[in-house]
Scaffold this active site. Structure first.
Site, PDB file in Angstrom:
ATOM      1  CB  CYS A 178      69.766  80.398  27.371  1.00 47.74           C
ATOM      2  SG  CYS A 178      68.524  79.732  26.248  1.00 47.74           S
ATOM      3  CB  CYS A 185      66.182  73.690  29.981  1.00 51.06           C
ATOM      4  SG  CYS A 185      65.142  75.164  29.969  1.00 51.06           S
TER       5      CYS A 185
HETATM    6  N1  DGL Z   1      66.340  78.612  29.507  1.00 54.12           N
HETATM    7  C1  DGL Z   1      66.436  78.055  28.180  1.00 54.12           C
HETATM    8  C2  DGL Z   1      67.483  76.948  28.139  1.00 54.12           C
HETATM    9  O1  DGL Z   1      68.329  76.833  29.016  1.00 54.12           O
HETATM   10  C3  DGL Z   1      65.207  77.500  27.524  1.00 54.12           C
HETATM   11  C4  DGL Z   1      63.909  78.137  27.418  1.00 54.12           C
HETATM   12  C5  DGL Z   1      63.452  78.555  26.008  1.00 54.12           C
HETATM   13  O2  DGL Z   1      63.042  77.726  25.189  1.00 54.12           O
HETATM   14  O3  DGL Z   1      63.489  79.758  25.801  1.00 54.12           O
HETATM   15  O4  DGL Z   1      67.504  76.189  27.222  1.00 54.12           O
END
Ligand code: DGL
Length: 263
Positions: free
Chosen positions: A69, A182
């Site tokens: 993330c 993301c």
């Molecule tokens: N999967 C998360 C990232 O890579 C983002 C999603 C969220 O805001 O929770 O930034």
């Protein structure tokens, strides 16, 4: 190995790790009770990630954690590394490879508004962009759209197009490379490619993260029998469509009690 995200996006990283390391017992954990992380302020996000990690490490005893993330990694990695003694591999915007491969010297970074705001992201650009012009685009809707798509909900093309169009800049040279900063976005890469105003290279760092994590663990051993299991902090019952989608990533939803935490 534990692969962690706020939601379903980290599955795009887990998929690459599973390919690279069939010998590992993988556990996927999604802090879906607090999704999306981009809406949390910095202090709340650090506190949340540390609290969830404490529970998960205690329960799973992983040999390594991948924070799949960008929103969490660009803020919380130093705190996690200081707090826990096992190795952490983060996921941060792939500015360096994108600038290195851009022929027009114009790239865009598509991310959550929180990732776009971070000093860490600005530092990456200062360090690695060189003469490349970098456009930062924050979208607070696209991660949710990607989750909806994976859950089998109807997602309108117009909704995706509206979020990606600002990445396409045509000012004395066109954007030719877009960083998927993301982990949710590769879930809808096919749609994004189809809806792009012109063709670009989309940079997904998942394979590079898998390589880095694998390196830290040393040589690949014999194939493990165990399938990857997934934990969801909300503890809500998964729909049959989502269960099938998880299976497509080689993951089964774990039974056992959910990890309930206050947001
Ligand atoms: N999967 C998360 C990232 O890579 C983002 C999603 C969220 O805001 O929770 O930034």
């Amino acid at each position: 190995m534990l692969v962690f995200d706020s939601g379903l996006g980290g599955l795009t990283v887990l998929r690459e790790i599973a390919r690279a390391r069939p010998d590992l017992r993988l556990v996927y954990a999604a802090d879906d009770a607090a999704f999306p992380y981009s809406r949390l302020d910095d202090r709340a996000l650090i506190a949340r990630v540390v609290a969830v990690m404490e529970r998960l490490i205690d329960r799973i005893q992983p040999n390594l954690v991948v924070i799949a993330c960008n929103t969490a990694s660009t803020l919380a990695l130093p705190v996690l590394r200081a707090r826990f003694s096992l190795p952490f591999v983060g996921t941060v915007p792939a500015v360096k490879p994108a600038c290195a491969q851009s022929k027009t010297q114009r790239i865009s970074v598509l991310a959550t508004p929180a990732t776009v705001r971070r000093d860490y992201t600005k530092e990456l650009i200062r360090e690695f962009a060189g003469d490349c012009r970098v456009t930062l685009i924050g979208t607070d809707r696209l991660a949710g759209i990607a989750e909806a798509a994976l859950r089998g909900e109807q997602v309108e093309d117009a909704a995706i197009r509206a979020e990606i169009v600002p990445c396409f800049v045509d000012e004395g040279g066109r954007t030719d490379t877009i960083v998927l900063a993301c982990t949710h976005y590769p879930l809808i890469l096919d749609q994004m490619e189809r809806l792009a105003p012109w063709p670009v290279a989309w940079i997904n760092p998942a394979a590079a993260i898998a390589r880095r994590a694998s390196q830290l663990l040393g040589p690949v051993g014999a194939r493990a029998d165990a399938v990857a299991r997934a934990y969801f902090t909300s503890g809500t019952k998964l729909s049959p469509v989502l269960v099938r989608a998880l299976e497509g990533f080689g993951v089964v939803a774990a039974d056992g009690e959910p990890i309930r935490l206050p947001v």
